[in-house]
Motif scaffolding. Structure first.
Motif, mmCIF file in Angstrom:
data_model
loop_
_atom_site.group_PDB
_atom_site.id
_atom_site.type_symbol
_atom_site.label_atom_id
_atom_site.label_comp_id
_atom_site.label_asym_id
_atom_site.label_seq_id
_atom_site.Cartn_x
_atom_site.Cartn_y
_atom_site.Cartn_z
ATOM 1 N N GLU A 76 -2.488 87.605 -32.513
ATOM 2 C CA GLU A 76 -3.551 86.655 -32.249
ATOM 3 C C GLU A 76 -4.380 87.070 -31.017
ATOM 4 N N ARG B 80 -4.922 77.294 -21.367
ATOM 5 C CA ARG B 80 -6.139 76.743 -21.968
ATOM 6 C C ARG B 80 -6.522 75.399 -21.360
ATOM 7 N N GLU B 198 -4.295 67.313 -27.641
ATOM 8 C CA GLU B 198 -3.869 66.915 -28.984
ATOM 9 C C GLU B 198 -3.117 68.066 -29.661
ATOM 10 N N SER B 199 -3.613 69.299 -29.499
ATOM 11 C CA SER B 199 -2.952 70.427 -30.167
ATOM 12 C C SER B 199 -1.586 70.723 -29.536
ATOM 13 N N ALA B 201 0.356 68.308 -28.287
ATOM 14 C CA ALA B 201 1.191 67.221 -28.820
ATOM 15 C C ALA B 201 1.607 67.518 -30.257
ATOM 16 N N VAL B 202 0.684 68.114 -31.027
ATOM 17 C CA VAL B 202 0.979 68.459 -32.418
ATOM 18 C C VAL B 202 2.127 69.470 -32.485
ATOM 19 N N LYS B 203 2.099 70.436 -31.593
ATOM 20 C CA LYS B 203 3.160 71.455 -31.575
ATOM 21 C C LYS B 203 4.501 70.883 -31.148
ATOM 22 N N SER B 205 5.444 67.957 -31.625
ATOM 23 C CA SER B 205 5.904 66.867 -32.505
ATOM 24 C C SER B 205 7.026 67.333 -33.429
ATOM 25 N N ASP C 55 -14.941 63.629 -40.482
ATOM 26 C CA ASP C 55 -14.028 63.150 -39.435
ATOM 27 C C ASP C 55 -12.724 62.639 -40.054
ATOM 28 N N MET C 62 -4.677 66.064 -39.153
ATOM 29 C CA MET C 62 -3.927 65.912 -37.900
ATOM 30 C C MET C 62 -2.699 65.005 -38.113
ATOM 31 N N LEU C 65 -0.101 66.794 -39.992
ATOM 32 C CA LEU C 65 0.538 67.767 -39.089
ATOM 33 C C LEU C 65 1.653 67.102 -38.287
ATOM 34 N N ASN C 66 1.350 65.913 -37.795
ATOM 35 C CA ASN C 66 2.319 65.199 -36.968
ATOM 36 C C ASN C 66 3.537 64.745 -37.754
ATOM 37 N N ARG C 75 1.044 75.535 -36.928
ATOM 38 C CA ARG C 75 0.417 74.253 -36.624
ATOM 39 C C ARG C 75 -0.907 74.428 -35.887
ATOM 40 N N GLU C 76 -0.876 75.328 -34.930
ATOM 41 C CA GLU C 76 -2.045 75.579 -34.105
ATOM 42 C C GLU C 76 -3.229 76.067 -34.954
ATOM 43 N N ASP C 77 -2.934 76.873 -35.969
ATOM 44 C CA ASP C 77 -3.996 77.417 -36.810
ATOM 45 C C ASP C 77 -4.546 76.359 -37.761
ATOM 46 N N TYR C 79 -4.610 73.260 -37.022
ATOM 47 C CA TYR C 79 -5.416 72.464 -36.112
ATOM 48 C C TYR C 79 -6.798 73.086 -35.892
ATOM 49 N N ARG C 80 -6.796 74.408 -35.632
ATOM 50 C CA ARG C 80 -8.063 75.084 -35.337
ATOM 51 C C ARG C 80 -8.977 75.130 -36.566
#
Lengths: 205, 205, 205
Positions: A76, B80, B198-199, B201-203, B205, C55, C62, C65-66, C75-77, C79-80
């Motif tokens: 990445e 970040r 938020e990202s 927190a997502v990780k 979770s 939205d 999201m 994801l949670n 997860r990060e990807d 999200y992105r």
């Protein structure tokens, strides 16, 4: 202790070095383009060639990434560094293209200061690339790129103030604003390169 | 169940809290700067001090990252988040600097609405920082920042429409556009901070 | 060989497909809005509905994801990618809103070229979404999006040159510049989507 790198991994460093050297070439073309009496069409053509070369370095890095089992740092991050380097060339090419497109005869002399900062940042970036191998002695590079980016901001804001002083006609102001904005984006893009390298070093620490 | 944090890890939260509190200070300076009759030069000087303080918080976080074996969340995300917080202060400082540089006497009163949104977003961000420890109750923070960012967009677009209405002379329009664009970037930057949190927190979770 | 996905994981692909299909709808609304004689207020209203739908797709991703223990890629990807898709709709909606706000009667015909590129990029993006499942045959998508983004740059720069040619009055130039800049941002945002997908594929390789 880090393991010795395989030749395959080594090639990433070579590709990053080539990409950074290409940026040095682009920055010198910018210096020429903004000089009075230069052959701008010919130089803009060379700049386009530089941008294509940049695209090819980026694609070579992506292709190598897809083929490599082991990479010197996170896939990445390799991806992001390649993209960041590509952005620098893109903004420089955009500035050159707009100067030619708008047929701007005389640029305010402060643009020279903007472009000199870019040339210096390009040289520092190219110098830093070989140090990615050891991740050592990168501190001075980050500090100096940050200092240059602050300097670029100051030059840019003062140039805007000059453009808006009433000295130029409206269309000239608008055209020059677009050009110096691309140059400012290029300065920001050098900072993004440095930030990516810093974040890689942070992970490897 | 999360493990108890060591004091060392804890310090990241303190540094983020300091960085966010610094943004609250910067937002209040902006409120003062756009008030009629304020001493703009003195306030812009204080704003520059704020921006330097922001840089120092960021560097303290980076230094701590390099020294820490264990971090409360991914190194990359700490990196970040620190950068995103730094961006907010940078855009606020840029807006203040341009107001002084261009010697803009009267700003349209809608700029007050823009700056009030920034002050509110700064307070919400500072309030959210202590909740990074538990990653709980952050939902309302994201929702509110997103709402504020939408509001900032609406105010910004309507301000642009007013600038382009024919009421102002061209140079004034251009100068004010640069200022309100930096304020809009600051609003976007608050959303980037919220997105990063938020990202994370997502990780987790 | 990849493991068979659970229905739960599958739903991410469905959500991304919905988000991309929504972008196709938004791009077609843009085509209509810039057509002479269209009911712009009604179309801008539909565009706002599109942005809200975008939205909601983002929030659904999201939320999923949670709730998900296993995700088809990082997860990060996820999200992105969700954020990048959301950005495209936001820029398209901003362009539509500004056209209505500024009451721009006639747009230069080259804006049609800009919007056609966006419509084509939207279709390609929607076509690519089902291929995320296998991560196969995405190469042609990246190459074509990059080609379209270069084309968008060329159209945008030539449009700027036309705006600055002296043919239009200053306020018209300023208003149209804001509109075409949002369209250019949308083109860039499609490239960000493609870059994110490329970086996911690089990791999965």
């Amino acid at each position: 202790m880090r393991l010795r790198l395989t030749p395959r991994e080594d090639s990433f460093y070579d590709l990053f070095a080539q990409s950074a050297n290409n940026i040095v070439t682009a920055s010198r073309l910018l210096v020429e383009i903004i000089s009075d009496g230069s052959d701008r069409d010919a130089l803009a053509e060379k700049m386009r060639a530089c941008e294509h070369a940049g695209d090819e370095h980026t694609h070579a890095i992506m292709k190598r990434l897809n083929e490599s089992f082991i990479t010197p740092f996170d896939r990445e991050d390799i991806y992001r560094l390649a993209s960041n380097l590509d952005d620098v060339t893109d903004f420089m090419e955009a500035a050159a293209d707009l100067i030619v497109l708008y047929q701007i005869e005389h640029l305010p002399k402060e643009v020279v200061l903007q472009v000199e900062v870019l040339e210096r940042a390009a040289e520092l970036t190219a110098d830093a690339m070989p140090r990615l191998r050891s991740m050592q002695h990168l501190n001075e590079y980050w500090i100096e790129i940050n200092r240059l980016e602050n300097q670029a901001d100051q030059v840019y804001r003062r140039l805007l103030a000059k453009l808006f002083s009433g000295e130029f006609d409206t269309l000239t102001v608008m055209k020059m604003r677009e050009v110096i904005e691309q140059l400012e984006f290029a300065a920001d893009a050098f900072e993004h390169v440095a930030n990516t390298i810093e974040s890689i070093a942070v992970k490897e620490s």
